[in-house]
Design an enzyme around this catalytic site. Structure first.
Site, mmCIF file in Angstrom:
data_model
loop_
_atom_site.group_PDB
_atom_site.id
_atom_site.type_symbol
_atom_site.label_atom_id
_atom_site.label_comp_id
_atom_site.label_asym_id
_atom_site.label_seq_id
_atom_site.Cartn_x
_atom_site.Cartn_y
_atom_site.Cartn_z
ATOM 1 N N GLU A 1 90.308 25.252 18.726
ATOM 2 C CA GLU A 1 89.982 25.515 17.652
ATOM 3 C C GLU A 1 91.149 24.601 16.971
ATOM 4 O O GLU A 1 91.272 24.217 15.783
ATOM 5 C CB GLU A 1 90.532 27.204 17.396
ATOM 6 C CG GLU A 1 88.662 27.929 17.659
ATOM 7 C CD GLU A 1 89.836 29.346 18.043
ATOM 8 O OE1 GLU A 1 88.832 30.589 16.761
ATOM 9 O OE2 GLU A 1 90.467 30.076 18.430
ATOM 10 N N GLU B 1 85.524 32.485 24.018
ATOM 11 C CA GLU B 1 86.226 34.237 23.986
ATOM 12 C C GLU B 1 85.285 35.783 24.221
ATOM 13 O O GLU B 1 86.458 36.070 24.748
ATOM 14 C CB GLU B 1 86.828 33.806 21.774
ATOM 15 C CG GLU B 1 87.747 33.354 22.012
ATOM 16 C CD GLU B 1 87.393 31.557 22.078
ATOM 17 O OE1 GLU B 1 88.440 31.149 21.015
ATOM 18 O OE2 GLU B 1 86.627 31.259 22.225
#
Length: 249
Positions: A108, A128
């Site tokens: 990210e 995730e």
């Protein structure tokens, strides 16, 4: 204890080295704080930034030991999402130099940069959901903008990890070079950026990232500002002089 972020400052650029190699540069609160401090310096004195990792890894995610203890209020505070948004909004371009893994929060961070250069060992992924959470620091929407929804869905929903050639084909990486040439490739790109008019680059980045309904007014206002600069006059005079010399040959 070594610093979680090594900062190398130059007049026209700053090199940021994620420096927790013992945990593959996992992003913890100390690193978040150090990156915020670097962002403040880049906002006060706009320069191109290059972000890389130490130890053959970019960043293998957030620090899971810390993440395990976070609760609702931590999520709502946007610890990582706020930082990565700040990185994305820096005045001048940010270049991620990605060797090895960029996973979870590490991916990210790279997605928030304007450019990404990798090596044959580069791997991008967002695992995730396998940990019972979502990629909440930008991947859930930024990756779709970068590579398209079908490929983003494979990464975000099915745990697909993209290798360097897949990233290059999807334009997630702009270039793949050998590890020993990674920083040099980043500096070559930074050289190309810094050769442009600094304010023109800064305003172009702002216009590029602006929402659709801000155009064309934002474009016109940015152009109006640039039309009044001495840099514009000097660069156009130089262009016309070069053209005149060519025509005289």
């Amino acid at each position: 204890m070594s610093a979680p972020l090594l900062v190398e400052e130059h007049d026209d650029r700053m090199v940021l080295r994620l420096n927790r190699p013992e945990v593959r540069n996992a992003i913890d609160r100390d690193m978040v704080d150090a990156l915020h401090a670097a962002c403040a310096a880049l906002e006060a004195h706009p320069r191109v930034a290059l972000v890389t990792g130490t130890g053959g890894t970019f960043a293998a995610g957030a620090d899971i030991a810390q993440l395990r203890e976070r609760r609702r209020d931590d999520a709502l505070a946007g610890i990582n999402s706020g930082l990565f948004d700040r990185v994305h909004r820096l005045p001048l371009p940010v270049i991620a130099l990605v060797d090895g893994y960029a996973l979870g929060g590490g991916a990210e961070l790279a997605y928030a940069c304007d450019f990404r250069i990798g090596t044959p060992a580069t791997r991008f992924g967002n695992p995730e959901p396998g940990l019972g959470i979502i990629a909440a620091a930008g991947a859930a929407w930024r990756l779709k903008e970068l590579v398209g929804e079908p490929l983003a869905a494979e990464v975000l929903l099915a745990g697909r990890v993209l290798d360097a050639q897949e990233c290059l084909a999807a334009r997630l990486l702009t270039e793949v070079v050998e590890p020993e040439d990674l920083e040099a490739a980043g500096h070559r790109l930074a050289d190309r950026i810094t050769a442009q008019a600094p304010l023109a680059v800064r305003l172009t980045k702002a216009v590029l990232h602006a929402p659709r309904d801000a155009h064309p007014l934002l474009d016109d206002v940015a152009q109006a500002v640039l039309f009044e600069t001495q840099d514009k006059a000097d660069r156009m005079d130089a262009f016309l002089a070069r053209r005149a010399r060519k025509e005289q040959r």
